[in-house]
Design an enzyme around this catalytic site. Structure first.
Site, PDB file in Angstrom:
ATOM      1  N   CYS A 122      -1.705 -18.405 -14.179  1.00 39.17           N
ATOM      2  CA  CYS A 122      -1.713 -16.933 -14.134  1.00 39.17           C
ATOM      3  C   CYS A 122      -1.566 -16.561 -12.659  1.00 39.17           C
ATOM      4  O   CYS A 122      -1.083 -17.376 -11.883  1.00 39.17           O
ATOM      5  CB  CYS A 122      -2.992 -16.353 -14.743  1.00 39.17           C
ATOM      6  N   ASP A 154     -13.092   1.806  -3.125  1.00 35.19           N
ATOM      7  CA  ASP A 154     -12.584   1.170  -4.337  1.00 35.19           C
ATOM      8  C   ASP A 154     -13.510   0.085  -4.887  1.00 35.19           C
ATOM      9  O   ASP A 154     -13.052  -0.788  -5.604  1.00 35.19           O
ATOM     10  CB  ASP A 154     -11.202   0.550  -4.045  1.00 35.19           C
ATOM     11  N   ASN A 155     -14.793   0.131  -4.507  1.00 34.82           N
ATOM     12  CA  ASN A 155     -15.654  -0.952  -5.016  1.00 34.82           C
ATOM     13  C   ASN A 155     -17.077  -0.448  -5.212  1.00 34.82           C
ATOM     14  O   ASN A 155     -17.539   0.441  -4.504  1.00 34.82           O
ATOM     15  CB  ASN A 155     -15.616  -2.149  -4.053  1.00 34.82           C
ATOM     16  N   HIS A 211       3.381   2.609  -1.364  1.00 33.01           N
ATOM     17  CA  HIS A 211       3.917   3.365  -2.502  1.00 33.01           C
ATOM     18  C   HIS A 211       2.941   4.453  -2.953  1.00 33.01           C
ATOM     19  O   HIS A 211       3.310   5.376  -3.667  1.00 33.01           O
ATOM     20  CB  HIS A 211       4.232   2.431  -3.681  1.00 33.01           C
ATOM     21  N   ASN A 220       0.820  -1.224   0.000  1.00 34.56           N
ATOM     22  CA  ASN A 220       0.000   0.000   0.000  1.00 34.56           C
ATOM     23  C   ASN A 220       0.844   1.260   0.000  1.00 34.56           C
ATOM     24  O   ASN A 220       0.429   2.301  -0.516  1.00 34.56           O
ATOM     25  CB  ASN A 220      -0.879   0.073   1.263  1.00 34.56           C
ATOM     26  N   CYS A 263     -34.769   8.624 -11.286  1.00 34.90           N
ATOM     27  CA  CYS A 263     -33.734   7.968 -10.454  1.00 34.90           C
ATOM     28  C   CYS A 263     -34.415   7.292  -9.257  1.00 34.90           C
ATOM     29  O   CYS A 263     -35.278   7.894  -8.599  1.00 34.90           O
ATOM     30  CB  CYS A 263     -32.705   8.989  -9.969  1.00 34.90           C
ATOM     31  N   CYS A 303     -27.129  12.325  -8.776  1.00 37.17           N
ATOM     32  CA  CYS A 303     -26.450  11.466  -7.812  1.00 37.17           C
ATOM     33  C   CYS A 303     -25.704  10.392  -8.613  1.00 37.17           C
ATOM     34  O   CYS A 303     -25.806  10.324  -9.845  1.00 37.17           O
ATOM     35  CB  CYS A 303     -27.424  10.869  -6.806  1.00 37.17           C
ATOM     36  N   LYS A 338      -5.577   0.782   9.300  1.00 32.10           N
ATOM     37  CA  LYS A 338      -5.315   1.963   8.468  1.00 32.10           C
ATOM     38  C   LYS A 338      -5.776   3.253   9.139  1.00 32.10           C
ATOM     39  O   LYS A 338      -5.105   4.273   9.053  1.00 32.10           O
ATOM     40  CB  LYS A 338      -6.007   1.809   7.115  1.00 32.10           C
TER      41      LYS A 338
HETATM   42  N1  LIG Z   1     -17.207  -0.349   2.713  1.00 29.58           N
HETATM   43  C1  LIG Z   1     -16.007   0.034   3.145  1.00 29.58           C
HETATM   44  N2  LIG Z   1     -15.822   0.354   4.453  1.00 29.58           N
HETATM   45  C2  LIG Z   1     -14.615   0.751   4.904  1.00 29.58           C
HETATM   46  N3  LIG Z   1     -13.533   0.863   4.131  1.00 29.58           N
HETATM   47  C3  LIG Z   1     -13.651   0.572   2.816  1.00 29.58           C
HETATM   48  C4  LIG Z   1     -14.881   0.138   2.265  1.00 29.58           C
HETATM   49  N4  LIG Z   1     -14.698  -0.104   0.943  1.00 29.58           N
HETATM   50  C5  LIG Z   1     -13.404   0.188   0.676  1.00 29.58           C
HETATM   51  N5  LIG Z   1     -12.766   0.578   1.808  1.00 29.58           N
HETATM   52  C6  LIG Z   1     -11.356   0.962   1.930  1.00 29.58           C
HETATM   53  O1  LIG Z   1     -11.056   1.885   0.914  1.00 29.58           O
HETATM   54  C7  LIG Z   1      -9.664   1.825   0.660  1.00 29.58           C
HETATM   55  C8  LIG Z   1      -9.476   1.911  -0.834  1.00 29.58           C
HETATM   56  O2  LIG Z   1      -8.165   2.224  -1.082  1.00 29.58           O
HETATM   57  P1  LIG Z   1      -7.189   1.478  -2.086  1.00 29.58           P
HETATM   58  O3  LIG Z   1      -7.929   0.837  -3.183  1.00 29.58           O
HETATM   59  O4  LIG Z   1      -6.104   2.423  -2.414  1.00 29.58           O
HETATM   60  O5  LIG Z   1      -6.578   0.406  -1.073  1.00 29.58           O
HETATM   61  P2  LIG Z   1      -6.404  -1.157  -1.015  1.00 29.58           P
HETATM   62  O6  LIG Z   1      -7.712  -1.845  -1.142  1.00 29.58           O
HETATM   63  O7  LIG Z   1      -5.624  -1.326   0.233  1.00 29.58           O
HETATM   64  O8  LIG Z   1      -5.460  -1.489  -2.236  1.00 29.58           O
HETATM   65  P3  LIG Z   1      -5.120  -2.912  -2.871  1.00 29.58           P
HETATM   66  O9  LIG Z   1      -6.323  -3.172  -3.741  1.00 29.58           O
HETATM   67  O10 LIG Z   1      -3.866  -2.661  -3.608  1.00 29.58           O
HETATM   68  O11 LIG Z   1      -5.004  -3.898  -1.740  1.00 29.58           O
HETATM   69  C9  LIG Z   1      -9.131   0.529   1.241  1.00 29.58           C
HETATM   70  O12 LIG Z   1      -8.272   0.805   2.318  1.00 29.58           O
HETATM   71  C10 LIG Z   1     -10.401  -0.204   1.688  1.00 29.58           C
HETATM   72  O13 LIG Z   1     -10.205  -0.981   2.860  1.00 29.58           O
HETATM   73 ZN   LIG Z   2     -30.074  10.017  -8.638  1.00 30.79          ZN
END
Ligand SMILES: Nc1ncnc2c1ncn2[C@@H]1O[C@H](COP(=O)(O)OP(=O)(O)OP(=O)(O)O)[C@@H](O)[C@H]1O
Ligand SMILES: [Zn+2]
Length: 471
Positions: A428, A180-181, A126, A124, A326, A221, A140
């Site tokens: 892979c 990130d999701n 970097h 992480n 929406c 939104c 974190k």
């Molecule tokens: N629902 C959530 N609640 C709390 N934290 C979240 C949630 N969804 C994502 N995160 C946090 O958001 C951050 C996204 O940052 P980033 O993608 O840079 O980090 P990462 O997941 O540590 O990276 P990598 O995918 O390389 O492991 C992460 O630390 C992840 O734990």
């Molecule tokens: Zn909307």
């Protein structure tokens, strides 16, 4: 010879300094008496002076610390007071959350909530610049609790989900999506709409990034832009080339690479370089400042796109207005409370790739241990590593031949030369793309004895040979 005139001048100066010191001490004790701390020592006296609240709403300490910002007309005293009174929730203390939380706390936001359920990993640091080597393994949010004693940091070492989001989000004025999701993005969006909070949303994938402010000043939104989540079953979306082909609107869930509408896969979306999340995270902080200080933020609604490859690096695209239909912010919303987002998106609150099930059962698959026996027994075979060349260069199994998956789609004489008739094994990183490779090798090249190595190099590293680094 001694210069008596100079000596006398020095003596006079020393006397003057001593008398001034006495006068300062006298004034300080008068100040103490007035502020009700007659016993306080010199250190506390300084603190008290720092804590004096001026009529403009800032303490002396704040005036000193933020003096350079106070001189900027766009911020000035009013803006600084607004920042001080503001509270911001940052979801994710990773690549985007690091710079946004660092800057927001440094520049005077009064209270920041930081939520993340993860711990710091060596891979992480970097780009997640708030974390350091010494914090590897530490939560974190704990690691990110930092810096500016004038900013109160509320830490939530937990997953943000449907059960806690309304309560947590309701405690803040502005929300920053640094996650990130897709499941988390929809969750945050819906909570912000239901609670009427502006949402500053950023993402950084590979070499591209994007930034938008949602649910602000009557604008759209996240759901107005993306009513449907990206396809969850990646396999269903494999393009002919064997690389994930995702439509543009789905890509926007993560990013729009504007130099070239590149396809990207869930497995490769971790490839990001330090500066992209740094840039987008800083811009998220900037948008928050604009919202809080009342400058016009994101008007009319735009999406800012960043691309490392293109020059200029930034492009602004106007985005649609609020959708009347929406489901959450429209005229007749059907969502009035948070839903089950992992179910809606078909993927959890994380970006961890799922194990694909392209190959049924074991007829075309072997475990790492089974392949280990074949290798140890020197049984003739061909081992094809289907990762990209860049990944192959990081680490590979001895004897493996690199043929990236995309090259397997078309019949090629060079590849036919490699296929000697011995059984073929494909590998892979995690055993996902190598399943697709088995399908291609059978379909395009008619290879009958073709086997995927379940778990890929990661499995090999954890089950067979720990000297192979996981990356
Ligand atoms: N629902 C959530 N609640 C709390 N934290 C979240 C949630 N969804 C994502 N995160 C946090 O958001 C951050 C996204 O940052 P980033 O993608 O840079 O980090 P990462 O997941 O540590 O990276 P990598 O995918 O390389 O492991 C992460 O630390 C992840 O734990
Ligand atoms: Zn909307």
């Amino acid at each position: 010879m001694k210069d008596t005139g100079t000596d006398q001048k020095v003596l006079d100066l020393e006397k003057e300094i001593a008398s001034l010191r006495e006068r300062v001490a006298e004034l300080e004790s008068q100040l103490d008496a007035k502020s009700g701390h007659p016993e306080s020592g010199p250190v506390e006296k300084e603190t008290n002076v720092d804590q004096i609240l001026q009529a403009n709403g800032l303490t002396n300490a704040e005036i000193k610390r933020f003096s350079r910002q106070l001189l900027i007309p766009e911020i000035a005293v009013e803006g600084q007071v607004a920042l001080k009174n503001a509270s911001v929730l940052i979801v994710g203390a990773g690549g985007l959350g690091s710079p946004s939380s660092l800057y927001l706390s440094a520049m005077g936001i009064g209270r920041i909530g930081l939520i993340d359920h993860d711990v710091v990993d060596i891979s992480n640091i970097h780009r997640q610049v708030i974390h350091t080597e010494s914090r590897v393994g530490v939560s974190k949010v704990e690691s990110a609790r930092n810096v500016n004693s004038l900013c109160k940091i509320d830490i939530y070492d937990t997953l943000l989900d449907s059960a806690n989001a309304m309560e947590i989000v309701s405690g803040y004025d502005v929300v920053v999506d640094a996650s990130d999701n897709p499941a988390t993005r929809y969750l945050i969006n819906d909570a912000c709409v239901l609670l009427n909070k502006p949402l500053v949303s950023g993402s950084a994938v590979r070499l591209d990034g994007q930034l938008t402010t949602y649910n602000y000043n009557g604008g759209p939104c996240y759901r107005c832009m993306f009513p449907k989540p990206p396809p969850s079953n990646a396999v269903m979306n494999c393009s002919e080339t064997g690389v994930l082909g995702i439509g543009m609107s789905s890509m926007i869930h993560n990013t729009i690479p504007f130099g070239n509408f590149n396809v990207f896969s869930k497995e490769s979306n971790k490839k990001t370089i330090i500066l992209v999340p740094g840039i987008i995270g800083c811009l998220e902080a900037l948008e928050v400042v604009k919202i809080v200080t009342g400058s016009k933020a994101n008007e009319p609604p735009n999406m800012l796109l960043f691309s490392y490859k293109s020059y200029p690096h930034f492009r602004n695209v106007k985005i649609r207005s609020r959708r009347k239909d929406c489901v959450v912010c429209g005229d007749s919303p059907t969502i009035s409370e948070l839903i089950d987002y992992p179910q809606f998106c078909g993927s959890g609150y994380n970006d961890k790739p799922t194990q694909w099930k392209i190959l049924d059962g074991r007829s075309s698959q072997v475990t790492c241990r089974e392949y280990g026996k074949i290798k140890a027994g020197r049984i003739p075979h061909v081992l094809i590593d289907v990762r990209d060349e860049a990944e192959f260069k990081i680490v590979s199994l001895p004897g493996s031949i690199n043929i990236p998956l995309k090259n397997l789609s078309e019949d090629s004489p060079e590849i036919r030369n490699i296929l000697t008739g011995d059984p073929v094994y494909t590998i892979c990183k995690r055993g996902n793309y190598s399943q697709m490779a088995v399908v291609k090798l059978k379909e395009v090249y008619g290879v009958r004895d073709c086997f995927n190595i379940i778990g890929g190099l990661d499995g090999w590293s954890s089950e067979i040979d720990s000297t192979i680094p996981s990356y």
